[in-house]
Motif scaffolding. Structure first.
Motif: not given
Length: 439
Positions: A21-33, A114-126
């Motif tokens: 889910x590159x677009x979704x992960x990239x968007x969430x990651x950018x906002x979080x960072x 997209x599950x709640x767990x999967x929503x925060x996938x990129x944040x888990x990696x960080x």
């Protein structure tokens, strides 16, 4: 009933989406960072201002250069960052997810499969990456930078080399008591006294290993009235009698110069003397037992003590004046491993800190586990409520962890439980919330 079953059968449930889910992960990651970086910067500035307020007066009074001040603040920074990382992680996670929730983006993601767990996938990696960074800070970087900061402060602000005056050190097995007039960062120490007990190795090297002429004179000085009887025995019987007389007695070794060979793990005492003391049953008065000298101080040129006789190294002595909470995990483990006779009280302190230090860096990962479900619990409360909740969680976690730490050091709780339980419990709560809210 049949009608309801037909209605449910007609429903087409969207499949769960995982990777990619590159677009979704990239968007969430950018906002979080973005939010995480802002929080890190704010906290770093606050901690720097705290150090400046607390220590800058010492440097200004000593007319220290700006370069020295900046170096000191730079070396203090990693020690502050290790505490900032998990706090910023939790606040950033909850801020990000609460913003998504307020804008109904979480609802849209979950409605798309997209599950709640999967929503925060990129944040888990960080969170995992920040956890690794925090482990590095705790184990490798912070002990060095904290020591360098103190050395700079001593050299610049106090106008002297980094020296610990009148240092005393009790070995963890309680068998040796060191007295240093000054303990410096140099390899050699001056004017050192070690209060210990005679061992077989010491007796063999110092007494039985002396040359014939020196041996006779030494025996007459040490044993006085018993000397003639001991010298009249055969070599084997003489050694047996000397061991019987000396082993377990208190003895003080004084040296004008003491050096340590890290390769051989041996101490060399030079240009000093030693004095033995009576046993508990050799004096009539209990108050004087172990304090009456058996003989006059006996001079020596050089005595070498191997690792078996004196296992502690200079770093162990230096570490003893530090707070146990500031010691690297590997240093604590090495101290415990090399001291089989460590008292239970000391063992509880070291091992509680050991397991706490293992668990603490994972607070960064804990922050993600807690932040995602709590921030999305009530999507309409907004970011302010998420931040308030995060601060409350941080306070509860720190209080619980410190209470368990104190109880573990006091021997009330098992060290493993006291060190690991708070972090594991909070991670477990967060995991449960994620699994509970995943549908």
């Amino acid at each position: 009933m049949e009608k309801k079953n037909l209605q449910y059968e007609d429903l087409t449930l969207l499949p769960r989406r995982w990777f990619p889910l590159p677009k979704l992960d990239g968007y969430i990651l950018r906002e979080f960072l973005i939010k995480y970086s802002v929080l890190l910067l704010v906290f770093v500035i606050l901690f720097i201002l705290s150090d400046v307020y607390r220590d800058i007066s010492d440097f200004l009074e000593a007319k220290a250069s700006y370069r020295s001040i900046l170096q000191y603040l730079g070396y203090k920074l990693p020690g502050n960052v290790r505490f900032i990382l998990p706090i910023s992680m939790l606040l950033g996670c909850m801020w990000t997810m609460a913003t998504f929730g307020k804008n109904m983006e979480i609802t849209a993601m979950r409605a798309s499969g997209v599950s709640l767990f999967r929503c925060g996938g990129s944040i888990f990696v960080v969170g995992l990456i920040v956890t690794a960074v925090n482990i590095y800070f705790n184990e490798a970087l912070v002990p060095y930078t904290e020591r360098r900061a103190e050395e700079i402060r001593s050299e610049v602000a106090d106008g002297r080399k980094y020296v610990q005056n009148l240092l005393t050190y009790r070995s963890t097995d309680q068998q040796r008591h060191w007295l240093f007039k000054t303990f410096t960062t140099d390899e050699a120490q001056q004017n050192v006294t070690v209060k210990t007990f005679w061992t077989d190795g010491m007796i063999d090297d110092i007494v039985l290993g002396a040359g014939d002429a020196e041996f006779d004179a030494l025996i007459r000085q040490m044993f006085r009235l018993k000397a003639d009887r001991i010298l009249a025995l055969s070599r084997e019987e003489r050694a047996k009698e000397i061991r019987k007389e000396l082993k377990g007695r208190k003895v003080d070794f004084f040296a004008n110069r003491v050096s340590y060979d890290a390769g051989k793990k041996a101490w060399t005492f030079s240009d000093g003397n030693f004095t033995s003391y009576d046993r508990n049953d050799e004096t009539k008065f209990e108050a004087s037992r172990g304090t009456s000298t058996m003989h006059d101080p006996q001079p020596y040129k050089s005595i070498v003590f191997n690792e078996k006789e004196i296992p502690e190294a200079p770093d162990d002595i230096m570490n003893s004046i530090k707070e146990k909470d500031d010691l690297p995990t590997l240093v604590i483990w090495d101290l415990v491993r090399r001291n089989d006779n460590m008292p239970d009280r000391v063992y509880s302190i070291y091992m509680t800190v050991f397991y706490y230090r293992l668990a603490f860096p994972w607070a960064c990962f804990l922050a993600v586990f807690l932040g995602i479900p709590l921030a999305t619990k009530n999507e309409r409360t907004g970011s302010l409520m998420a931040i308030i909740t995060a601060v409350g969680i941080i306070i509860v976690y720190i209080v619980v962890a410190q209470v368990f730490l104190v109880l573990g050091k006091g021997g009330i709780l098992n060290p493993v439980f006291a060190g690991l339980a708070p972090t594991l419990a909070f991670i477990g709560c967060g995991a449960y919330r994620i699994l509970h809210d995943r549908n």
